[in-house]
Design an enzyme around this catalytic site. Structure first.
Site, PDB file in Angstrom:
ATOM      1  N   GLY A  46       0.850  -1.183   0.000  1.00 28.04           N
ATOM      2  CA  GLY A  46       0.000   0.000   0.000  1.00 28.04           C
ATOM      3  C   GLY A  46       0.887   1.234   0.000  1.00 28.04           C
ATOM      4  O   GLY A  46       2.023   1.182   0.493  1.00 28.04           O
ATOM      5  N   GLN A  51       2.895   9.969   1.181  1.00 32.42           N
ATOM      6  CA  GLN A  51       4.151   9.226   1.354  1.00 32.42           C
ATOM      7  C   GLN A  51       5.136   9.474   0.206  1.00 32.42           C
ATOM      8  O   GLN A  51       6.284   9.045   0.273  1.00 32.42           O
ATOM      9  CB  GLN A  51       3.878   7.721   1.465  1.00 32.42           C
ATOM     10  CG  GLN A  51       3.172   7.342   2.760  1.00 32.42           C
ATOM     11  CD  GLN A  51       3.019   5.834   2.857  1.00 32.42           C
ATOM     12  OE1 GLN A  51       2.082   5.270   2.302  1.00 32.42           O
ATOM     13  NE2 GLN A  51       3.945   5.184   3.541  1.00 32.42           N
ATOM     14  N   CYS A  96       5.086   0.106   7.799  1.00 28.74           N
ATOM     15  CA  CYS A  96       4.822   1.263   6.933  1.00 28.74           C
ATOM     16  C   CYS A  96       6.111   1.660   6.230  1.00 28.74           C
ATOM     17  O   CYS A  96       7.166   1.716   6.873  1.00 28.74           O
ATOM     18  CB  CYS A  96       4.310   2.417   7.796  1.00 28.74           C
ATOM     19  SG  CYS A  96       3.913   3.896   6.853  1.00 28.74           S
ATOM     20  N   LEU A  97       6.036   1.935   4.933  1.00 29.21           N
ATOM     21  CA  LEU A  97       7.251   2.306   4.195  1.00 29.21           C
ATOM     22  C   LEU A  97       7.846   3.618   4.717  1.00 29.21           C
ATOM     23  O   LEU A  97       9.035   3.863   4.546  1.00 29.21           O
ATOM     24  CB  LEU A  97       6.944   2.437   2.693  1.00 29.21           C
ATOM     25  CG  LEU A  97       6.584   1.124   1.975  1.00 29.21           C
ATOM     26  CD1 LEU A  97       6.234   1.410   0.514  1.00 29.21           C
ATOM     27  CD2 LEU A  97       7.705   0.103   2.060  1.00 29.21           C
ATOM     28  N   HIS A 138      -5.265   1.384   6.776  1.00 34.92           N
ATOM     29  CA  HIS A 138      -3.945   1.967   7.056  1.00 34.92           C
ATOM     30  C   HIS A 138      -3.672   3.138   6.106  1.00 34.92           C
ATOM     31  O   HIS A 138      -3.254   4.217   6.538  1.00 34.92           O
ATOM     32  CB  HIS A 138      -2.871   0.864   6.897  1.00 34.92           C
ATOM     33  CG  HIS A 138      -1.462   1.348   7.052  1.00 34.92           C
ATOM     34  ND1 HIS A 138      -0.630   0.935   8.073  1.00 34.92           N
ATOM     35  CD2 HIS A 138      -0.717   2.183   6.299  1.00 34.92           C
ATOM     36  CE1 HIS A 138       0.543   1.523   7.939  1.00 34.92           C
ATOM     37  NE2 HIS A 138       0.527   2.283   6.867  1.00 34.92           N
ATOM     38  N   GLU A 139      -3.934   2.914   4.806  1.00 32.70           N
ATOM     39  CA  GLU A 139      -3.668   3.960   3.808  1.00 32.70           C
ATOM     40  C   GLU A 139      -4.637   5.131   3.973  1.00 32.70           C
ATOM     41  O   GLU A 139      -4.255   6.292   3.810  1.00 32.70           O
ATOM     42  CB  GLU A 139      -3.763   3.385   2.387  1.00 32.70           C
ATOM     43  CG  GLU A 139      -2.791   2.240   2.095  1.00 32.70           C
ATOM     44  CD  GLU A 139      -1.350   2.554   2.461  1.00 32.70           C
ATOM     45  OE1 GLU A 139      -0.939   3.726   2.354  1.00 32.70           O
ATOM     46  OE2 GLU A 139      -0.633   1.638   2.883  1.00 32.70           O
ATOM     47  N   HIS A 142      -3.472   7.545   6.414  1.00 37.96           N
ATOM     48  CA  HIS A 142      -2.419   8.443   5.924  1.00 37.96           C
ATOM     49  C   HIS A 142      -3.005   9.748   5.384  1.00 37.96           C
ATOM     50  O   HIS A 142      -2.401  10.795   5.502  1.00 37.96           O
ATOM     51  CB  HIS A 142      -1.613   7.772   4.793  1.00 37.96           C
ATOM     52  CG  HIS A 142      -0.459   6.947   5.277  1.00 37.96           C
ATOM     53  ND1 HIS A 142       0.574   7.486   6.010  1.00 37.96           N
ATOM     54  CD2 HIS A 142      -0.156   5.640   5.111  1.00 37.96           C
ATOM     55  CE1 HIS A 142       1.455   6.537   6.287  1.00 37.96           C
ATOM     56  NE2 HIS A 142       1.038   5.389   5.761  1.00 37.96           N
TER      57      HIS A 142
HETATM   58 ZN    ZN Z   1       1.935   3.542   5.917  1.00 37.56          ZN
END
Ligand code: ZN
Length: 187
Positions: A46, A51, A96-97, A138-139, A142
């Site tokens: 994701g 991000q 998370c990236l 989760h996304e 963000h």
């Molecule tokens: Zn994330």
């Protein structure tokens, strides 16, 4: 296509309420194409626009490489709104990236109903559960400036204080391009 640097814990855009997309134009499509490349390059499932430094209500989900999820097609989700959350919750470990090497259990609703627009700006309404519902939540967070580390137990928050500080101060190594590069600029 090009790889975009991924923003990291500590970058202000990750704490911002993200703006809605008003129209789909060449720039939007290029952003989504680049985001797919960036997500796959970092082995993510994701990725949300903030991000990669973009103030646009867009996120991608691609869980098709996960065991048992091969039938789930990659999705680009624009202007999403979660309109229903199940009372039943489930605990799943998240990462998370933007927060490399930090993983922790998060409790969230098991299923959700989401309305969103696709890359043709067509409206959809879907009910999802399982891993897909998890990644979408989760996304989605963000785009509200919420990170999964806000939702972990107090005990884990204590444990991750140092690693999170290290990411903030860029004292860790990253396996993909990030916003630490000197010529980094917000989109
Ligand atoms: Zn994330």
């Amino acid at each position: 296509m090009s790889l975009l640097p991924i923003t990291l814990y500590g970058d202000k855009i990750l704490r911002k309420k993200i703006s809605k997309v008003k129209e789909i134009n060449f720039e939007t499509i290029k952003l989504i194409t680049d985001m797919f490349e960036t997500m796959h390059n970092a082995y993510g499932i994701g990725l949300a626009a903030p991000q990669v430094g973009a103030d646009k209500a867009i996120f991608l989900v691609d869980i098709s490489k996960m065991e048992g999820e091969e039938d789930k097609k990659p999705m680009a989700i624009i202007n999403p709104k979660i309109i229903k959350r199940s009372d039943e919750t489930i605990t799943i470990e998240e990462g998370c990236l933007s927060i490399p090497d930090v993983r922790g259990d998060v409790v969230r609703p098991k299923s959700i109903t989401l309305v969103y627009q696709d890359t043709d700006f067509k409206k959809h309404r879907i009910k999802v559960d399982g891993l897909l519902a998890r990644v979408i939540q989760h996304e989605y967070d963000h785009l509200q400036g919420i990170l999964f580390t806000d939702l972990i137990s107090d005990e884990l928050k204590k444990k991750f204080k140092k690693p999170l500080n290290n990411i903030k101060r860029r004292k860790v190594e990253f396996e993909y391009p990030t916003s630490t590069s000197v010529d980094y600029q917000l989109i």
